[in-house]
Enzyme design. Structure first.
Site, PDB file in Angstrom:
ATOM      1  N   SER A 185      -0.308   7.984  12.603  1.00  0.00           N
ATOM      2  CA  SER A 185      -0.756   7.145  11.491  1.00  0.00           C
ATOM      3  C   SER A 185      -2.209   7.351  11.112  1.00  0.00           C
ATOM      4  CB  SER A 185      -0.544   5.660  11.835  1.00  0.00           C
ATOM      5  OG  SER A 185      -1.260   5.321  13.022  1.00  0.00           O
TER       6      SER A 185
ATOM      7  N   GLU B 249      -2.148 -13.625   5.089  1.00  0.00           N
ATOM      8  CA  GLU B 249      -2.921 -13.706   6.315  1.00  0.00           C
ATOM      9  C   GLU B 249      -3.998 -12.620   6.321  1.00  0.00           C
ATOM     10  OE1 GLU B 249      -0.372 -13.492   9.679  1.00  0.00           O
ATOM     11  OE2 GLU B 249       0.758 -15.306   9.167  1.00  0.00           O
TER      12      GLU B 249
ATOM     13  N   HIS C  13      -6.471   1.596  12.178  1.00  0.00           N
ATOM     14  CA  HIS C  13      -6.178   2.229  10.888  1.00  0.00           C
ATOM     15  C   HIS C  13      -7.296   1.982   9.883  1.00  0.00           C
ATOM     16  CE1 HIS C  13      -2.136   1.557  12.769  1.00  0.00           C
ATOM     17  NE2 HIS C  13      -2.166   2.870  12.585  1.00  0.00           N
TER      18      HIS C  13
END
Length: 450
Positions: free
Chosen positions: A206, A381, A388
């Site tokens: 990622s 939220e 990341h």
């Protein structure tokens, strides 16, 4: 939108054999004249009503709402253009492969400002501005792929995509161009196959992948913007949550071998997930090194040059403002592997430590996905992710990779753009100078991996 993309993926799988054996799209340049005026000779006219369908093979996509402006004049390509006050998307059905794309931007009676990304927010052209009356031609090279593994035009296997990947724009047999910015004005798009340029394949997780939705980003999707068009192509095969073992098991590595040719490159960056307990765990100085060496040997057997990239740190500071090494022995194991196998190592791990500490505890929050609640639509939220990156952080890490490459003797380094400013991780680009018009696709769901 979600259902529409899923149906596209299903359609592409059903029709994969027909797409694989080509047709005109694989053989001749495609030229699209955007606007409502008469199409220039050799071009296909694209009006605001030209919506993408697989039967047509091209058109505006992702629910884009655009308008045409015709300024008049003799030049049928530049007299009119397509524009919008929101990001808009143009897709073309294409077989697997590399393509050179030329976009003609500007307004013969006005100004323009256009950012161009492709597939899943892969950056190519950033804030291209034209003065009043100016027309500019800009080019870049892009990789298009699907999930099918072929031999002699016949499907022999498939990448085992995760559910979320079905909606990605980089597995669907389409080249999707995103036009964005304050005042995008697109006169024409031209697409030509490029079968000669070397390809840099990116294998990773990622922290490398083309993140498909705001506000997430990774260095791999910024990387193509640093290369000269037509000379080198970046093919990002990374995916969130991946490990060395899973990447191979899911046929992602096999797809790379299937697409790569002698003279290409394979960048390998894994650690964040490989270090975790479970079935995909690798021990740094034994199985991790052994697996890297297996990949290196396989690449060399195919006359592909391997390059190792040590993983960047997580954002984890101690009380004195220094980075805590949460990746343990894995970066060192990769360095040792590079030395033992005589493979170039891009030490992003070391550079990221310098970069993060230069930012400091507070400024570094802007380089990662840290946003208060309700910053983005549907985000109820706060987002607080120390693994990341925001687009700014991803771009700065790509700058680190490029700086490290400039110090190597890898042949493709000559194809880096000549106008890249000097960069020092100890003196990162100021956040205030960073510009990134937000894409239309947004999520508050964290990518896999940590």
């Amino acid at each position: 939108m979600q259902m529409d993309l899923t149906m596209k993926q299903i359609f592409s799988i059903i029709t994969i054999t027909a797409i694989a054996i080509g047709g005109a799209h694989a053989q001749v340049p495609l030229k699209f004249d955007l606007g409502t005026g008469k199409a220039a000779k050799g071009y296909t006219v694209v009006t605001p009503d030209t919506k993408f369908t697989y039967e047509k093979g091209y058109g505006f996509d992702q629910g884009s709402v655009v308008e045409a402006v015709d300024r008049g004049g003799k030049n049928t390509v530049t007299r009119d253009f397509i524009t919008s006050n929101k990001p808009f998307y143009f897709s073309v059905k294409l077989p697997d492969g590399n393509y050179d794309v030329k976009v003609i931007l500007g307004d013969v009676k006005g100004t323009s400002a256009t950012t161009v990304r492709a597939e899943c927010r892969r950056l190519f052209l950033q804030n291209v501005r034209t003065t009043k009356g100016q027309i500019t031609s800009q080019s870049f090279s892009v990789h298009v792929k699907d999930s099918i593994i072929r031999q002699n035009g016949q499907a022999v296997g498939k990448v085992k995509l995760k559910t979320r990947e079905i909606t990605y724009l980089h597995w669907d047999n389409l080249l999707t161009l995103e036009f964005n910015d304050l005042l995008p004005k697109v006169c024409a798009v031209e697409i030509t196959p490029n079968t000669k340029a070397p390809t840099i394949f990116l294998a990773g997780n990622s922290t490398v992948v083309d993140q498909d939705r705001e506000p997430w980003a990774a260095w791999g999707q910024m990387f193509p913007a640093f290369f000269q068009p037509g000379k080198i192509v970046v093919a990002n095969y990374a995916e969130s949550g991946e490990t060395l073992k899973a990447f191979k098991r899911e046929n992602r590595l096999e797809k790379i071998w299937n697409m790569a040719k002698p003279g290409d490159y394979l960048f390998i960056e894994f650690t964040h997930n490989d270090q975790k307990p479970g079935g995909n765990h690798l021990d740094p100085f034994t199985t991790y090194k052994e697996t890297l060496k297996e990949w290196i040997a396989e690449a060399r057997k195919r006359n592909i040059t391997p390059v190792l990239v040590t993983s960047m740190h997580r954002r984890s500071f101690d009380s004195t403002g220094h980075i805590i090494n949460t990746l343990l022995d894995y970066p060192e194991a990769m360095r040792q592997t590079g030395a033992e196998e005589k493979v170039t190592v891009i030490d992003l791990n070391a550079m990221s430590k310098t970069l993060y500490e230069a930012w400091g505890v507070q400024t570094s929050l802007k380089a990662f996905v840290h946003y208060p609640a309700n910053t983005f639509p549907g985000q109820t939220e706060a987002l607080a992710d120390n693994t990341h990156f925001s687009p700014y952080g991803a771009y700065e890490l790509a700058r680190c990779v490029v700086k490290a490459l400039q110090a190597t003797d890898l042949p493709f380094v000559q194809y880096l753009r000549k106008d890249i400013p000097a960069f020092d991780p100890a003196k990162p680009d100021p956040l205030e100078s960073w510009y990134w018009p937000q894409s239309a696709m947004v999520t508050s769901t964290k990518p896999d991996g940590n």
